[in-house]
Write an enzyme that holds these catalytic residues in place. Sequence first.
Site, PDB file in Angstrom:
ATOM      1  N   ASP A   9      -3.054   5.888  -8.487  1.00 38.33           N
ATOM      2  CA  ASP A   9      -3.488   7.029  -7.625  1.00 38.33           C
ATOM      3  C   ASP A   9      -3.145   8.187  -8.456  1.00 38.33           C
ATOM      4  OD1 ASP A   9      -0.919   7.485  -7.105  1.00 38.33           O
ATOM      5  OD2 ASP A   9      -1.077   7.579  -4.788  1.00 38.33           O
ATOM      6  N   CYS A  66       1.445   3.982  -7.863  1.00 33.92           N
ATOM      7  CA  CYS A  66       1.286   5.123  -7.089  1.00 33.92           C
ATOM      8  C   CYS A  66       2.615   5.787  -7.221  1.00 33.92           C
ATOM      9  CB  CYS A  66       1.001   4.590  -5.484  1.00 33.92           C
ATOM     10  SG  CYS A  66       2.082   3.882  -4.724  1.00 33.92           S
ATOM     11  N   GLY A  67       3.014   6.667  -6.227  1.00 34.20           N
ATOM     12  CA  GLY A  67       4.186   7.679  -6.350  1.00 34.20           C
ATOM     13  C   GLY A  67       5.333   6.816  -6.179  1.00 34.20           C
ATOM     14  N   THR A  68       5.639   6.021  -5.145  1.00 34.36           N
ATOM     15  CA  THR A  68       6.567   5.278  -4.805  1.00 34.36           C
ATOM     16  C   THR A  68       6.171   3.687  -5.157  1.00 34.36           C
ATOM     17  OG1 THR A  68       6.032   4.790  -2.636  1.00 34.36           O
ATOM     18  CG2 THR A  68       7.560   6.527  -3.089  1.00 34.36           C
ATOM     19  N   ILE A  70       4.974   1.797  -2.758  1.00 33.41           N
ATOM     20  CA  ILE A  70       5.052   1.404  -1.631  1.00 33.41           C
ATOM     21  C   ILE A  70       3.682   1.185  -1.109  1.00 33.41           C
ATOM     22  CG2 ILE A  70       5.878   1.675   0.771  1.00 33.41           C
ATOM     23  CD1 ILE A  70       8.124   0.613  -0.768  1.00 33.41           C
ATOM     24  N   GLY A  71       3.051   2.378  -1.137  1.00 31.08           N
ATOM     25  CA  GLY A  71       1.471   2.254  -0.751  1.00 31.08           C
ATOM     26  C   GLY A  71       0.713   1.158  -1.284  1.00 31.08           C
ATOM     27  N   MET A  72       0.787   1.032  -2.797  1.00 35.69           N
ATOM     28  CA  MET A  72      -0.016   0.104  -3.296  1.00 35.69           C
ATOM     29  C   MET A  72       0.466  -1.155  -3.023  1.00 35.69           C
ATOM     30  SD  MET A  72      -2.125   1.404  -5.060  1.00 35.69           S
ATOM     31  CE  MET A  72      -2.858   2.711  -6.217  1.00 35.69           C
ATOM     32  N   HIS A  99       9.733 -16.722 -10.543  1.00 34.48           N
ATOM     33  CA  HIS A  99       9.920 -17.625  -9.407  1.00 34.48           C
ATOM     34  C   HIS A  99       8.874 -17.245  -8.492  1.00 34.48           C
ATOM     35  CE1 HIS A  99      14.522 -17.884  -9.179  1.00 34.48           C
ATOM     36  NE2 HIS A  99      14.179 -18.159 -10.368  1.00 34.48           N
ATOM     37  N   ARG A 133       9.990 -26.172  -8.193  1.00 35.18           N
ATOM     38  CA  ARG A 133      10.386 -25.681  -6.663  1.00 35.18           C
ATOM     39  C   ARG A 133       9.693 -24.517  -6.337  1.00 35.18           C
ATOM     40  NH1 ARG A 133      14.866 -24.009  -9.665  1.00 35.18           N
ATOM     41  NH2 ARG A 133      15.753 -22.176  -8.746  1.00 35.18           N
ATOM     42  N   HIS A 134       9.376 -23.742  -7.119  1.00 31.18           N
ATOM     43  CA  HIS A 134       9.001 -22.482  -6.877  1.00 31.18           C
ATOM     44  C   HIS A 134       7.365 -22.694  -6.505  1.00 31.18           C
ATOM     45  CE1 HIS A 134      12.537 -20.674  -8.111  1.00 31.18           C
ATOM     46  NE2 HIS A 134      12.452 -21.141  -9.328  1.00 31.18           N
TER      47      HIS A 134
HETATM   48  C1  RB5 Z   1       0.964  10.172  -2.868  1.00 27.13           C
HETATM   49  O1  RB5 Z   1       1.309  11.508  -2.420  1.00 27.13           O
HETATM   50  C2  RB5 Z   1       1.690   9.325  -2.317  1.00 27.13           C
HETATM   51  O2  RB5 Z   1       1.827   9.045  -0.918  1.00 27.13           O
HETATM   52  C3  RB5 Z   1       1.154   7.772  -2.773  1.00 27.13           C
HETATM   53  O3  RB5 Z   1       1.283   7.934  -4.256  1.00 27.13           O
HETATM   54  C4  RB5 Z   1       2.320   6.642  -2.534  1.00 27.13           C
HETATM   55  O4  RB5 Z   1       3.355   7.002  -3.175  1.00 27.13           O
HETATM   56  C5  RB5 Z   1       2.100   5.971  -1.232  1.00 27.13           C
HETATM   57  O5  RB5 Z   1       2.991   5.296  -1.216  1.00 27.13           O
END
Ligand code: RB5
Length: 153
Positions: A9, A66-68, A70-72, A99, A133-134
Amino acid sequence: MGKLVIASDHAGFELKETVKEFLKNQGIAVEDLGPSNSDSVDYPDYGIKLAKEVAGDESKRGIVICGTGIGMSIVVNRFPGIRGTLCVDVYTAKLCREHNDSNILILGGRVVGKGLAVEIVRTWLNTPFEGGRHQKRLDKINNIDELLLKGEL
Ligand code: RB5
């Protein structure tokens, strides 16, 4: 390795360009699914685009940013057959291949520096799945959708 695709993103755009430059220097072909600039976009749109490519072709692997991360992570792991792994260190990048047979590497462009990100990518690309095993454990993961459909989970 089969085909490689990459997407991000806006928050992952700059690191996507860095990773592409690294891949180019390594002689590794990659298809960029976008975006083509750092204008604000919604990460699910690009996560979906990339996950569809990888889920539909076992020979493909993907890198998504993405930024963190996490979203992806949330988006791509909704797709059956996707094993998306968020990595912030090289050890995890190695183990998620050995694994978990990771087929999508997820990075946080606002979390990892460029140098570390490149080492994570290098390790993830060069580490084979161990099988054995994996594989039995991955088979259990693959079975989840079937069991859910049958109401057995
Ligand atoms: C975008 O501001 C941010 O929310 C996105 O890149 C991502 O980190 C979401 O999890």
